[in-house]
Enzyme design. Structure first.
Site, PDB file in Angstrom:
ATOM      1  N   GLU A  53     -36.645  19.371  29.320  1.00 30.52           N
ATOM      2  CA  GLU A  53     -36.277  18.843  30.642  1.00 30.52           C
ATOM      3  C   GLU A  53     -37.303  19.188  31.722  1.00 30.52           C
ATOM      4  O   GLU A  53     -37.438  18.481  32.717  1.00 30.52           O
ATOM      5  CB  GLU A  53     -34.889  19.347  31.054  1.00 30.52           C
ATOM      6  CG  GLU A  53     -34.769  20.834  31.414  1.00 30.52           C
ATOM      7  CD  GLU A  53     -34.571  21.773  30.224  1.00 30.52           C
ATOM      8  OE1 GLU A  53     -34.859  21.352  29.082  1.00 30.52           O
ATOM      9  OE2 GLU A  53     -34.135  22.923  30.435  1.00 30.52           O
ATOM     10  N   HIS A  81     -37.611  23.898  26.357  1.00 25.83           N
ATOM     11  CA  HIS A  81     -36.939  23.180  27.447  1.00 25.83           C
ATOM     12  C   HIS A  81     -37.675  21.887  27.787  1.00 25.83           C
ATOM     13  O   HIS A  81     -38.505  21.852  28.695  1.00 25.83           O
ATOM     14  CB  HIS A  81     -36.864  24.077  28.681  1.00 25.83           C
ATOM     15  CG  HIS A  81     -35.934  25.228  28.507  1.00 25.83           C
ATOM     16  ND1 HIS A  81     -34.577  25.136  28.750  1.00 25.83           N
ATOM     17  CD2 HIS A  81     -36.143  26.491  28.067  1.00 25.83           C
ATOM     18  CE1 HIS A  81     -34.001  26.295  28.484  1.00 25.83           C
ATOM     19  NE2 HIS A  81     -34.927  27.140  28.063  1.00 25.83           N
ATOM     20  N   CYS A 117     -32.404  25.089  23.641  1.00 27.60           N
ATOM     21  CA  CYS A 117     -32.534  26.546  23.588  1.00 27.60           C
ATOM     22  C   CYS A 117     -31.243  27.177  23.038  1.00 27.60           C
ATOM     23  O   CYS A 117     -30.982  27.071  21.851  1.00 27.60           O
ATOM     24  CB  CYS A 117     -32.931  27.087  24.959  1.00 27.60           C
ATOM     25  SG  CYS A 117     -33.871  28.608  24.815  1.00 27.60           S
TER      26      CYS A 117
END
Ligand code: GLN
Length: 588
Positions: free
Chosen positions: A562, A560, A421
């Protein structure tokens, strides 16, 4: 545009990476997850509360219990009820509240939902998280609309009914609904939630709801004893508001002697087998096995009167356990960010790196580097010696010059770089300034300390985009809460690019949370110097991924990744990033 599609693949020696691991385990998991389900006509509810002190690991206990019930063949959903007055945590500082976890359907939620997802693989939804702020805002909207005309609006029944309605959502979809109440019993702002769950269980037929309470057994070194009094008081507090816990989970740094367990059972009015010990663990991923060994899942099934209990299938968690404890060497990864004092601020990233390590059978040592330290200085002394660099998401200008330098350092020194990001946006600014010759490149999010807008915005404020079949529009002076580009969006990857190889596909769906966007106006200029736009929104308007063509591993993503990584199914980007770090560690 330029020859980005035929980027050579610099990824060498894939032998260490156990790609099958993710596939094998996630397949196993799918089977597990959808094994039974429909055990009951309506979901059974487990309410999880905490007492004595905060931070006892309620979220983790809930997540681990969810995983154990799945291992027994049941389907689960986990929910978090937070007493604070923010409508959602989206506007809270990560310094205060830790990371904001984003769901596919675009909710900004508590980081505990991240634990739930990582342990159960069940994608969290908007309807899995609620706060007092959200409840009150709904009640007050209804009041203004006239839904309660003629009535006096009160905490009981209006606020509690709103909470109960929330709890009921999807109650015919899963076998068990696990609902965690944030904060500790006795907090003033938590009272409406406690009252609501009390009423909820009372409304249900007997035996369809149970209460699990987490407490602490402090150890007094002077007398060499575990003290049960705080637990007794905490349970009394619960009982005084009409809730009798069925299960007590007691955090303790020392083994709980049998006679203390008996004492707790007697004074707190629970069965001895329902006093479950929670000891400190080396890794959170040991929690399902540890809780199983302490009999938590059995105690829960007993409390519901489920007999005989289906046998648990725990192979997946044994495999996870094995990967955490048996690894071959380590790699050092620097996370160059702003919220480095509070590890929870980047919780999902830290976890995803751990998963990446598990996929490669190495230990990932994370070091937190404060980008502000080298905003105005040479970054090299701060970044030398790391096998890979990750620049995470973030908001605001502080530390951004340092992050830009980190991207430059990684590019010039051929160090694996993952920009997430803001970390992608900084990599683009770096490329524009130092390679493409746009010396004043910047982002509209910042004034770049000039106090003016005389820089070239290669990253601009996104005002319009497509979500599914409809257009979303934003203005610069919109409210701050809930107005970002949020949730799951598709992206199309360039065939032959590094990312396409890493993902093993050209169609992906990832979660977003941002207001600014890389401007495609500069695409040609940047691709000419080797920064490839290798992932775009399906309409081709929004850059989702950039990668340096002639770099061993340099990838920036606008989303994102993750948030979707799991210990039993590591995210491919993290698995491959760690693999590249291992490669790099062999060179130095
Ligand atoms: N602040 C940037 C934006 O809003 C990046 C956000 C993030 O990193 N999540 O676009």
């Amino acid at each position: 545009v330029s020859g980005c599609a035929d980027a050579p693949n610099p990824l060498v020696d894939k032998s260490r990476s156990d790609a099958n691991f993710a596939v094998r385990v996630s397949t196993y998991f799918d089977v597990l997850n959808h094994a039974h389900g429909g055990a009951f006509a309506m979901a059974r509810y487990i309410f999880i509360t905490g007492g004595v002190v905060s931070s006892l690991g309620k979220g983790l206990a809930s997540a681990a219990l969810g995983a154990l019930l799945q291992a027994r063949g049941y389907t689960v959903r986990l929910r978090k009820l937070d007493p604070y007055l923010n409508v959602d945590p989206g506007t809270m500082s990560p310094f205060e509240h830790g990371e904001v976890f984003v769901t596919d359907d675009g909710a900004e939620t508590d980081l505990d939902l991240g634990h739930y997802e990582r342990f159960t693989g069940v994608a969290a939804r908007k309807t899995d998280s609620i706060s007092s702020g959200r409840v009150y805002s709904t009640v007050l909207d209804k009041e203004r609309r006239g839904d309660y005309l003629g009535k006096t609006i009160q905490v009981i029944p209006h606020v509690t009914n709103e909470i109960k309605d929330f709890l009921k959502i999807g109650n015919d979809e899963v076998d068990f609904m696990l609902c965690e109440i944030g904060g500790t019993v006795g907090d003033i702002e938590g009272l409406p939630f406690f009252e609501a769950i009390r009423q909820f269980s009372h409304d249900k037929p007997r035996g369809e709801c149970i209460f699990m309470h987490l407490t602490l057994l402090p150890y007094l070194a002077a007398s060499g004893e575990l003290k049960t009094k705080p637990t007794q008081h905490s349970v009394k507090e619960l009982q005084s508001i009409g809730i009798a816990p069925d299960i007590l989970v007691c955090r303790s740094e020392h083994p709980i002697p049998d006679k203390e367990r008996e004492k707790i059972a007697l004074f707190c009015n629970v069965r001895k087998e329902s006093v479950v010990a929670a000891y400190d663990l080396k890794s959170i991923y040991e929690a399902p096995l540890a809780y199983h060994a302490q009999g938590l899942d059995q105690a829960v099934l007993d409390a519901f009167g489920i007999s005989p209990a289906p046998a648990p299938k725990l192979d997946m968690w044994h495999d996870v356990y094995d990967r955490i404890h048996n690894y071959d060497g380590d790699v050092k990864v620097a996370i160059v960010g702003k919220y480095t004092q509070l590890e929870d601020a980047y919780k999902s990233i830290a976890e995803a790196l751990t998963h990446g390590g598990m996929a490669n059978r190495v230990k990932v040592k994370i070091e937190w580097v404060d980008a502000e330290l080298f905003d105005r200085e040479d970054a090299a002394p701060y970044l030398e010696g790391y096998h890979a660099i990750l620049v995470p998401g973030g908001f605001g200008e502080r530390g951004t010059e340092g992050k830009i330098k980190a991207a430059q350092f990684a590019r010039e020194k051929n160090i694996p770089y993952l920009g997430i990001c803001l970390g992608m946006q900084m990599a683009v600014i770096e490329a524009a300034r130092n390679v493409a010759g746009i010396a004043t490149a910047g982002s509209e999010e910042f004034d770049h300390e000039t106090g003016s807008k005389r820089f070239e915005p290669v990253v601009y404020h996104l005002k319009e985009w497509v979500q599914g079949n409809h257009k979303v529009a934003r203005k610069t002076d919109d409210d701050k809460g809930g107005t970002m580009r949020l949730g799951a969006y598709n992206a199309t990857l360039t065939a032959g690019s590094k990312v396409a190889e890493v993902y093993g596909t050209t169609q992906i769906e990832e979660r977003h949370r941002h207001r600014y966007e890389v401007d495609t106006k500069y695409r040609e200029q940047l691709e000419k110097v080797g920064l490839c736009f290798s992932g775009m929104s399906p309409d081709g308007k929004l850059p989702e991924i950039v990668e340096w063509k002639d770099h061993p591993w340099f990838i920036g993503v606008q989303y994102h990744p993750e948030l979707k990584s799991k210990p039993f199914a590591p995210h491919p980007l993290f698995a491959d990033f760690v693999r590249a770090a291992v490669e790099n560690s062999r060179l130095v």
